[in-house]
Design a protein around this motif. Structure first.
Motif, mmCIF file in Angstrom:
data_model
loop_
_atom_site.group_PDB
_atom_site.id
_atom_site.type_symbol
_atom_site.label_atom_id
_atom_site.label_comp_id
_atom_site.label_asym_id
_atom_site.label_seq_id
_atom_site.Cartn_x
_atom_site.Cartn_y
_atom_site.Cartn_z
ATOM 1 N N GLY A 161 0.786 -1.217 0.000
ATOM 2 C CA GLY A 161 0.000 0.000 0.000
ATOM 3 C C GLY A 161 0.819 1.268 0.000
ATOM 4 N N ASP A 162 1.295 1.685 -1.163
ATOM 5 C CA ASP A 162 2.072 2.922 -1.282
ATOM 6 C C ASP A 162 1.823 3.500 -2.671
ATOM 7 O OD1 ASP A 162 4.434 4.685 -1.937
ATOM 8 O OD2 ASP A 162 4.929 4.178 0.138
ATOM 9 N N ALA A 163 1.275 4.709 -2.707
ATOM 10 C CA ALA A 163 0.917 5.314 -3.991
ATOM 11 C C ALA A 163 2.148 5.595 -4.852
ATOM 12 C CB ALA A 163 0.128 6.603 -3.755
ATOM 13 N N GLY A 164 3.251 6.027 -4.226
ATOM 14 C CA GLY A 164 4.472 6.305 -4.992
ATOM 15 C C GLY A 164 5.063 5.050 -5.588
ATOM 16 N N HIS A 165 5.149 4.005 -4.788
ATOM 17 C CA HIS A 165 5.667 2.732 -5.295
ATOM 18 C C HIS A 165 4.740 2.157 -6.362
ATOM 19 C CE1 HIS A 165 8.015 2.119 -1.264
ATOM 20 N NE2 HIS A 165 8.493 3.108 -2.006
ATOM 21 N N GLY A 166 3.451 2.335 -6.170
ATOM 22 C CA GLY A 166 2.504 1.868 -7.176
ATOM 23 C C GLY A 166 2.681 2.591 -8.498
ATOM 24 N N VAL A 220 0.950 -3.427 -14.408
ATOM 25 C CA VAL A 220 0.197 -2.166 -14.411
ATOM 26 C C VAL A 220 -0.979 -2.252 -13.445
ATOM 27 C CG1 VAL A 220 -1.263 -0.655 -15.803
ATOM 28 C CG2 VAL A 220 0.880 -1.517 -16.744
ATOM 29 N N TYR A 221 -1.712 -3.370 -13.490
ATOM 30 C CA TYR A 221 -2.863 -3.537 -12.588
ATOM 31 C C TYR A 221 -2.418 -3.521 -11.123
ATOM 32 C CZ TYR A 221 -5.798 -4.872 -16.575
ATOM 33 O OH TYR A 221 -6.505 -4.869 -17.746
ATOM 34 N N CYS A 222 -1.311 -4.204 -10.842
ATOM 35 C CA CYS A 222 -0.796 -4.219 -9.465
ATOM 36 C C CYS A 222 -0.392 -2.805 -9.030
ATOM 37 C CB CYS A 222 0.393 -5.172 -9.357
ATOM 38 S SG CYS A 222 -0.048 -6.926 -9.483
ATOM 39 N N GLY A 223 0.194 -2.050 -9.944
ATOM 40 C CA GLY A 223 0.553 -0.671 -9.624
ATOM 41 C C GLY A 223 -0.668 0.176 -9.311
ATOM 42 N N SER A 268 -0.015 6.905 2.144
ATOM 43 C CA SER A 268 1.418 6.617 2.019
ATOM 44 C C SER A 268 1.900 6.891 0.604
ATOM 45 C CB SER A 268 1.691 5.150 2.382
ATOM 46 O OG SER A 268 3.050 4.828 2.196
ATOM 47 N N ILE A 269 2.965 7.718 0.474
ATOM 48 C CA ILE A 269 3.583 8.010 -0.820
ATOM 49 C C ILE A 269 5.098 7.953 -0.644
ATOM 50 C CG2 ILE A 269 3.847 9.694 -2.665
ATOM 51 C CD1 ILE A 269 1.125 10.798 -1.973
ATOM 52 N N PHE A 270 5.736 6.965 -1.253
ATOM 53 C CA PHE A 270 7.179 6.731 -1.133
ATOM 54 C C PHE A 270 7.603 6.660 0.332
ATOM 55 C CE2 PHE A 270 7.147 8.617 -5.461
ATOM 56 C CZ PHE A 270 7.703 7.535 -6.133
#
Length: 676
Positions: free
Chosen positions: A374-379, A407-410, A422-424
């Protein structure tokens, strides 16, 4: 689609004269999963297989050969659609072989010439290196060379031009010296030892006389190096000409080769369909599985191709199974679900008529991945990497499934990252659901329904119960469609097993909500757990009665004593009880790994931030701390991303699929020009 594609078995008889046209028409339709008529138990033994076309093996070999040529092409050569050539005559195999032999000879000639030139260039490079050593240390330096030799001597002055011309095509360097006596010229010849006899024999035609080595001035040596470089440039230019000749060869003949490939491919596939036919004296018989939706156009195609001189019958799956033929399985989903369909078929092909779990796998897989990653940056990084992989695969005409899955997992990670804020690794945004970072780092959370690690573990346990419950429901639907009523009701994965699982879950929540100090009343436990546990014991005897009634009793039960039979019933019941209570508990708790990996993801990022702060105690910006954070993010994305993907797959395969999935089906495999 929720269920596998319905099938019908085609049974058709045509005249022998129409075999070619009908097989071509079936190839154009591309939906026949051919079955040999001889496999039909009632009539199969009375029929002969269609005689193998003697040209078919030759056509296959020629098709493979032309594919080899096309793979050698330095540019991409578009191949015409083979469907255009279905029904058209194929050129004589002898003519094609002759054409291929000529083409192969031309390729071989160019390749041999390139190889020869490359070897000469390598030889010249080694000679150059030795000459440069000669400039520094004199001719004695060549005494240590393993494959070079130096000869010094004289040739006739009048033959000097002829000597230079004769040796110009060989990897030889001539270092000219001063004019000697009696109208002769002194030279030093640097050559490969294996070429020595050849070079000396040539020199002897021009009055060669070997003499003691003498020193050569620096200018002469420099001129020889320049001559050597000129030779190398000429060879390189010739090598480029060979490459251009190779390219022109495919530019001139590539489209012709591609057309031949298409014709051969069409003829090969049409022959493959004919080889599945059986025959009588004057007819050919066709059987094969057809999707129910394609019945009308297949029948119309056969009637048109045979001028209506045919007999066509459609058998239901039940009638075909009586003949010993099991239908193939085709699962059809929108293209966007292709990665998840691949995950399903990699595990196994569902039985015909069963539920296709692709859509359920898509939801559960992405949900679990998001909870663990669960991380928007990593996604966002995963989305970009997956998109690049997708575009690269599409450009190379290879499978795009993995790129699309990444892509779907991201996207799943971006959504869950926004839910957790959470972002990076930073809690940059207010969480839409609960503050994952604050909870894992031990900061107090006073609002919302999720305030501690135990609440996070509870979320994944509840999610696991939903997944397992869905698996049970899918199993009940499959059993009902097969009319397997005894297993549907009394099996550990049937209604009774689901009853026990639901009751056990309710008892567990009751126990937790009462501070781990109280269980439900005994009367409730009696109805919720004891009654269904006893009902499990009915499965084995009821199955025995059903087998006996239908005359399908297992051979091992025929001579079994009554006491032994009852003992077997009892043991099966005990095993079922153990599997229900311990197995379902273990399966449910297994989903705690989702929370575990999510916690590890946050903990690793927190650790890297702490290391960066230790390197830079003032909490300001520094190159070292930035490098630590970048490396930390890369490691977490790579390691945690891989772990989350594997664990999501594992939970689907071993917890979800084990409830309902039977991967013993045979994949629907029609003979078609279009790749499946």
């Amino acid at each position: 689609m929720i269920f596998t594609v319905p099938m019908k078995l085609l049974y058709a008889a045509i005249l022998a004269k129409d075999v070619q046209t009908v097989s071509d028409e079936l190839l154009k339709l591309g939906v026949l999963d051919a079955v040999s008529v001889r496999e039909l138990s009632e009539i199969g033994t009375k029929l002969k297989a269609q005689e193998q076309d003697p040209e078919l093996d030759t056509i296959k070999e020629l098709r493979r050969r032309v594919e080899g040529f096309l793979q050698l092409a330095p540019m991409r050569i578009a191949r015409p659609d083979p469907s255009v050539y279905v029904g058209t005559p194929v050129p004589s195999s002898k003519d094609i072989e002759k054409q291929f032999d000529t083409f192969a000879s031309q390729i071989t000639g160019i390749r041999e010439r390139q190889k020869e030139i490359q070897e000469q260039i390598l030889k010249l490079d080694e000679i150059r290196r030795q000459i440069e050593l000669y400039k520094a240390g004199g001719t004695e330096i060549f005494a240590n060379s393993a494959f070079l030799t130096v000869k010094s001597g004289t040739v006739n002055e009048s033959s000097w031009t002829a000597v230079e011309k004769a040796l110009s095509s060989l990897p030889v360097v001539i270092i000219p010296g001063e004019q000697a006596l009696n109208n002769t010229r002194f030279i030093v010849v640097v050559m490969l030892k294996r070429d020595e006899s050849r070079v000396i024999a040539l020199l002897q035609k021009y009055g060669w006389s070997e003499q003691i080595k003498q020193a050569i001035d620096t200018t002469a040596t420099a001129n020889s190096l320049a001559d050597l470089e000129n030779k190398r440039k000429k060879l390189t230019a010739t090598l480029d000409e060979c490459a251009q000749s190779f390219n022109r060869l495919f530019e001139d003949h590539g489209s012709e080769l591609a057309e031949i490939w298409s014709k051969l491919r069409a003829a090969e596939l049409s022959g493959a369909i004919r080889s599945s036919f059986a025959k009588t004296a004057s007819t050919a018989l066709i059987t094969g599985w057809i999707p129910e939706k394609d019945m009308d156009r297949v029948e119309k195609g056969i009637r048109t191709a045979s001028n209506n001189c045919c007999y066509i019958e459609w058998l239901t799956v039940e009638d075909a199974e009586k003949q010993g033929l099991k239908p193939p399985t085709e699962i059809k989903n929108p293209h966007v679900l292709a990665p998840f369909q691949t995950l399903v078929t990699n595990y196994g092909v569902p039985q015909y008529g069963a539920i296709d779990p692709t859509a359920f796998v898509a939801i559960s897989y992405l949900t679990m991945f998001g909870l663990m990653f669960g991380d928007a940056g990593h996604g966002l990084v995963l989305c970009i990497a997956g998109l690049l992989w997708f575009l690269r695969s599409k450009k190379n005409n290879s499978s795009t499934t993995l790129g699309l899955l990444i892509v779907y997992c991201g996207i799943s990670a971006i959504i869950s990252g926004l839910l957790f804020g959470s972002i990076f690794g930073y809690a940059l945004l207010p969480p839409l659901w609960f503050p994952y970072h604050r909870i894992i780092n031990g900061e107090p959370v006073t609002v919302g329904g999720v305030r501690s690690v135990y609440d996070i573990l509870g979320i994944t346990i509840k999610f696991g119960m939903i997944v397992l419950g869905t698996g049970l429901i899918l199993n009940w639907i499959n059993l009902a469609r097969k009319k397997n009523w005894i297993t549907l009701v009394f099996d550990k994965a049937g209604l009774v097993g689901g009853w026990i699982y639901a009751a056990g879950a309710w008892v567990a929540f009751y126990f937790v909500n009462h501070n781990y100090k109280a269980l439900p009343p005994v009367s409730s436990l009696l109805f919720l757990l004891i009654v269904p546990t006893c009902l499990l014991a009915l499965k084995a005897p009821l199955e025995h009665i059903a087998e006996k009634k239908h005359g399908s009793q297992h051979a091992s039960h025929v001579h079994e004593s009554r006491a032994m039979r009852y003992m077997n019933y009892f043991m099966e019941w005990i095993v079922s009880i153990l599997e229900v209570y311990s197995g379902y508990l273990a399966n449910t708790l297994s989903f705690m790994r989702v929370a575990g990996l999510g916690i590890a993801h946050v903990s690793l990022m927190t650790a890297f931030f702490q290391i960066a702060n230790m390197v830079n105690p003032t909490h300001g910006f520094s190159i070292v701390s930035l490098i630590i954070l970048i490396v930390g993010n890369v490691l977490v994305i790579a390691l945690e991303g891989l772990s989350a993907g594997i664990q999501s797959l594992r939970l689907n395969y071993y917890e979800f699929f084990s409830r309902f999935f039977n991967g013993t089906g045979r994949a629907y495999s029609p003979i078609t020009i279009k790749a499946k």
